[in-house]
Scaffold this motif. Sequence first.
Motif, PDB file in Angstrom:
ATOM      1  N   GLY A   1      54.153  -0.405  34.430  1.00 53.74           N
ATOM      2  CA  GLY A   1      53.991   0.867  33.736  1.00 53.74           C
ATOM      3  C   GLY A   1      55.161   1.233  32.848  1.00 53.74           C
ATOM      4  N   GLU A   2      56.226   0.453  32.912  1.00 54.08           N
ATOM      5  CA  GLU A   2      57.451   0.751  32.160  1.00 54.08           C
ATOM      6  C   GLU A   2      57.378   0.270  30.712  1.00 54.08           C
ATOM      7  N   TYR A   3      56.977  -0.987  30.522  1.00 50.30           N
ATOM      8  CA  TYR A   3      57.090  -1.603  29.201  1.00 50.30           C
ATOM      9  C   TYR A   3      56.259  -0.890  28.132  1.00 50.30           C
ATOM     10  N   GLY A   4      54.970  -0.681  28.414  1.00 50.26           N
ATOM     11  CA  GLY A   4      54.089  -0.052  27.426  1.00 50.26           C
ATOM     12  C   GLY A   4      54.582   1.320  27.013  1.00 50.26           C
ATOM     13  N   GLY A   5      55.088   2.080  28.002  1.00 45.74           N
ATOM     14  CA  GLY A   5      55.591   3.421  27.710  1.00 45.74           C
ATOM     15  C   GLY A   5      56.874   3.392  26.909  1.00 45.74           C
ATOM     16  N   ALA A   6      57.785   2.503  27.292  1.00 45.40           N
ATOM     17  CA  ALA A   6      59.076   2.417  26.602  1.00 45.40           C
ATOM     18  C   ALA A   6      58.895   1.979  25.149  1.00 45.40           C
ATOM     19  N   VAL A   7      58.057   0.962  24.917  1.00 47.59           N
ATOM     20  CA  VAL A   7      57.833   0.473  23.550  1.00 47.59           C
ATOM     21  C   VAL A   7      57.080   1.517  22.724  1.00 47.59           C
ATOM     22  N   SER A   8      56.087   2.174  23.338  1.00 47.17           N
ATOM     23  CA  SER A   8      55.366   3.247  22.631  1.00 47.17           C
ATOM     24  C   SER A   8      56.347   4.338  22.224  1.00 47.17           C
ATOM     25  N   LEU A   9      57.181   4.747  23.159  1.00 50.39           N
ATOM     26  CA  LEU A   9      58.172   5.801  22.921  1.00 50.39           C
ATOM     27  C   LEU A   9      59.074   5.444  21.738  1.00 50.39           C
TER      28      LEU A   9
ATOM     29  N   ARG B   1      45.935   6.363  20.844  1.00 47.36           N
ATOM     30  CA  ARG B   1      45.118   6.759  22.003  1.00 47.36           C
ATOM     31  C   ARG B   1      45.128   5.716  23.119  1.00 47.36           C
ATOM     32  N   VAL B   2      45.345   4.451  22.778  1.00 46.64           N
ATOM     33  CA  VAL B   2      45.352   3.391  23.818  1.00 46.64           C
ATOM     34  C   VAL B   2      46.612   2.524  23.752  1.00 46.64           C
ATOM     35  N   ARG B   3      47.615   2.972  22.982  1.00 43.06           N
ATOM     36  CA  ARG B   3      48.788   2.114  22.753  1.00 43.06           C
ATOM     37  C   ARG B   3      49.541   1.800  24.045  1.00 43.06           C
ATOM     38  N   TYR B   4      49.844   2.809  24.852  1.00 42.17           N
ATOM     39  CA  TYR B   4      50.592   2.618  26.109  1.00 42.17           C
ATOM     40  C   TYR B   4      49.879   1.586  26.984  1.00 42.17           C
ATOM     41  N   THR B   5      48.557   1.761  27.139  1.00 44.32           N
ATOM     42  CA  THR B   5      47.774   0.847  27.980  1.00 44.32           C
ATOM     43  C   THR B   5      47.649  -0.533  27.341  1.00 44.32           C
ATOM     44  N   GLY B   6      47.274  -0.564  26.062  1.00 40.64           N
ATOM     45  CA  GLY B   6      46.974  -1.830  25.385  1.00 40.64           C
ATOM     46  C   GLY B   6      48.153  -2.770  25.285  1.00 40.64           C
ATOM     47  N   LEU B   7      49.272  -2.273  24.751  1.00 37.40           N
ATOM     48  CA  LEU B   7      50.414  -3.187  24.584  1.00 37.40           C
ATOM     49  C   LEU B   7      51.042  -3.515  25.936  1.00 37.40           C
TER      50      LEU B   7
ATOM     51  N   VAL C   1      47.752  -0.777  33.623  1.00 37.23           N
ATOM     52  CA  VAL C   1      46.496  -0.024  33.503  1.00 37.23           C
ATOM     53  C   VAL C   1      46.646   1.379  34.097  1.00 37.23           C
ATOM     54  N   ILE C   2      47.166   1.452  35.340  1.00 35.31           N
ATOM     55  CA  ILE C   2      47.293   2.750  36.031  1.00 35.31           C
ATOM     56  C   ILE C   2      48.201   3.704  35.252  1.00 35.31           C
ATOM     57  N   PHE C   3      49.428   3.243  34.975  1.00 35.03           N
ATOM     58  CA  PHE C   3      50.391   4.119  34.306  1.00 35.03           C
ATOM     59  C   PHE C   3      50.124   4.220  32.809  1.00 35.03           C
ATOM     60  N   GLY C   4      49.517   3.171  32.237  1.00 31.55           N
ATOM     61  CA  GLY C   4      49.152   3.215  30.820  1.00 31.55           C
ATOM     62  C   GLY C   4      48.106   4.287  30.551  1.00 31.55           C
ATOM     63  N   ARG C   5      47.067   4.335  31.387  1.00 26.50           N
ATOM     64  CA  ARG C   5      46.030   5.359  31.242  1.00 26.50           C
ATOM     65  C   ARG C   5      46.635   6.749  31.398  1.00 26.50           C
ATOM     66  N   LEU C   6      47.551   6.874  32.357  1.00 29.55           N
ATOM     67  CA  LEU C   6      48.239   8.149  32.593  1.00 29.55           C
ATOM     68  C   LEU C   6      49.061   8.539  31.362  1.00 29.55           C
ATOM     69  N   GLY C   7      49.821   7.552  30.838  1.00 29.79           N
ATOM     70  CA  GLY C   7      50.675   7.800  29.679  1.00 29.79           C
ATOM     71  C   GLY C   7      49.909   8.118  28.416  1.00 29.79           C
ATOM     72  N   ASP C   8      48.708   7.529  28.270  1.00 30.51           N
ATOM     73  CA  ASP C   8      47.878   7.811  27.092  1.00 30.51           C
ATOM     74  C   ASP C   8      47.175   9.169  27.213  1.00 30.51           C
ATOM     75  N   ARG C   9      47.095   9.703  28.439  1.00 27.78           N
ATOM     76  CA  ARG C   9      46.429  10.990  28.646  1.00 27.78           C
ATOM     77  C   ARG C   9      47.406  12.164  28.748  1.00 27.78           C
TER      78      ARG C   9
ATOM     79  N   LEU D   1      53.444  -5.811  18.815  1.00 30.91           N
ATOM     80  CA  LEU D   1      52.446  -5.369  19.795  1.00 30.91           C
ATOM     81  C   LEU D   1      52.044  -3.910  19.563  1.00 30.91           C
ATOM     82  N   SER D   2      53.017  -3.070  19.286  1.00 33.69           N
ATOM     83  CA  SER D   2      52.748  -1.645  19.059  1.00 33.69           C
ATOM     84  C   SER D   2      51.806  -1.440  17.878  1.00 33.69           C
TER      85      SER D   2
END
Length: 429
Positions: free
Chosen positions: A133-141, A362-368, A74-82, A355-356
């Motif tokens: 905070g790693e997984y959502g960002g890595a998969v989104s990337l 807009r919410v992918r990093y946080t959601g997945l 949630v913390i890093f996902g919100r950051l990554g989506d913003r 999952l992606s």
Amino acid sequence: MRSHQLAPEAHKRALIAGSIGNFIEWYEFAVYGFLATVIAKNFFQLEEEAGLTSLILTYASFAIAFFFRPLGAVIFGRLGDRIGRKPTLIVVLILMTLATAAIGVVPVYASIGIAAPLLITLLRILQGLFAGGEYGGAVSLMTEFAPRGKRGLYGAWQSFTVALGLLAGAGIVALLSALLTPQALHDWGWRIPFFLALPMGAVALWLRVSMEETPSFVKQQTEPVAVRARAGDTLKAIAAGIARVMVWSAAGYIYLVIMPAYLQSALHTGFNQALLIAVISNVGFALTIIPAGIVSDRIGRRTVMVIATLLLLILALPLLNLLQAGSSTLAVKALCVLIAGGLVGMLAGPGPAMLSEMFPTRVRYTGLGLAYSLSNAIFSGCAGLIITGLIEETGNLDIPAYYVMATAVVSLFALMTLRKDDHLRSLEE
């Protein structure tokens, strides 16, 4: 035109930079899992407590880290989506590497008493927070950089580096156990794998600093009117995601991480043989990930994941019974875990792309990240604790198989609700 020409190179950098953080994260989790019996004696062997109790306490610290992963998501996902995938993934990597290396310097219970297990548990909590905070960002990337029709393959690389991380963790522990006496491994050798996170982290940092931001995120930032994702839709997608990856989480941890400790404590297998069997299960896992991702780009995520889930449901008990049989040779046991690992790989290949595709940019990093980390918190992080506790309570050595079967039933129904054409649509459709 220039950005178009740079695209293949950017894709490659995104794959490597996204993968390497996952490699470090899962390398460390594997090390902790494979050294569970050593860590139990050093940190959780409290006075007048049985050996199995210390192992249960070790798994409790293992589990608690998973419960902080959703908070990190949630913390890093919100950051990554913003602010973007790139800066967030750099911060997460630095923090995760430092927390891992710090485990290597904690004094043992014999030196500082109750502060030792408390410090280990605190570091596990921090690791869980940062890993979330790693997984959502890595998969989104990786999936946002993927060309259309190749998201399964790109997402599969994330899982493949998980396999490499688990294998590296097992390999380092196996090497140390071969080179060192049991006493030396117990006294100081166990610290070495944690210190190795520092040079790995330095390489990963260099790669992440040099990568580009994802095209999907850049496009979203330049859109004149931002389309807001509705909270209700996002929460529904997260719940569906948890149900769909539940069996992946449960089977993955049973067959790939806690199997060595189960073989030693429940079946009285020798340390080196248990470790060898664990390595073979991870080889099976690694072998099927990329092919499963590629096949899912052709026939769909649903088909591949449903087949794997059905096979896990049918084979979980027979495979475990073969492992338990006194007449089973090492070759038979190796084949059992190779098959089990391969089935988990069939889920892990298409899983990240699946999952992606469930969330808008807009919410992918946080959601997945939240769907994956909640599933892991409940069904992976607790696996060792639940199984060891139930075996101690009931004496039933089939508990791991029943656990996999129960999660497979839920995931089967959830996966059937996937659309057949998800792999053909763009991420914004």
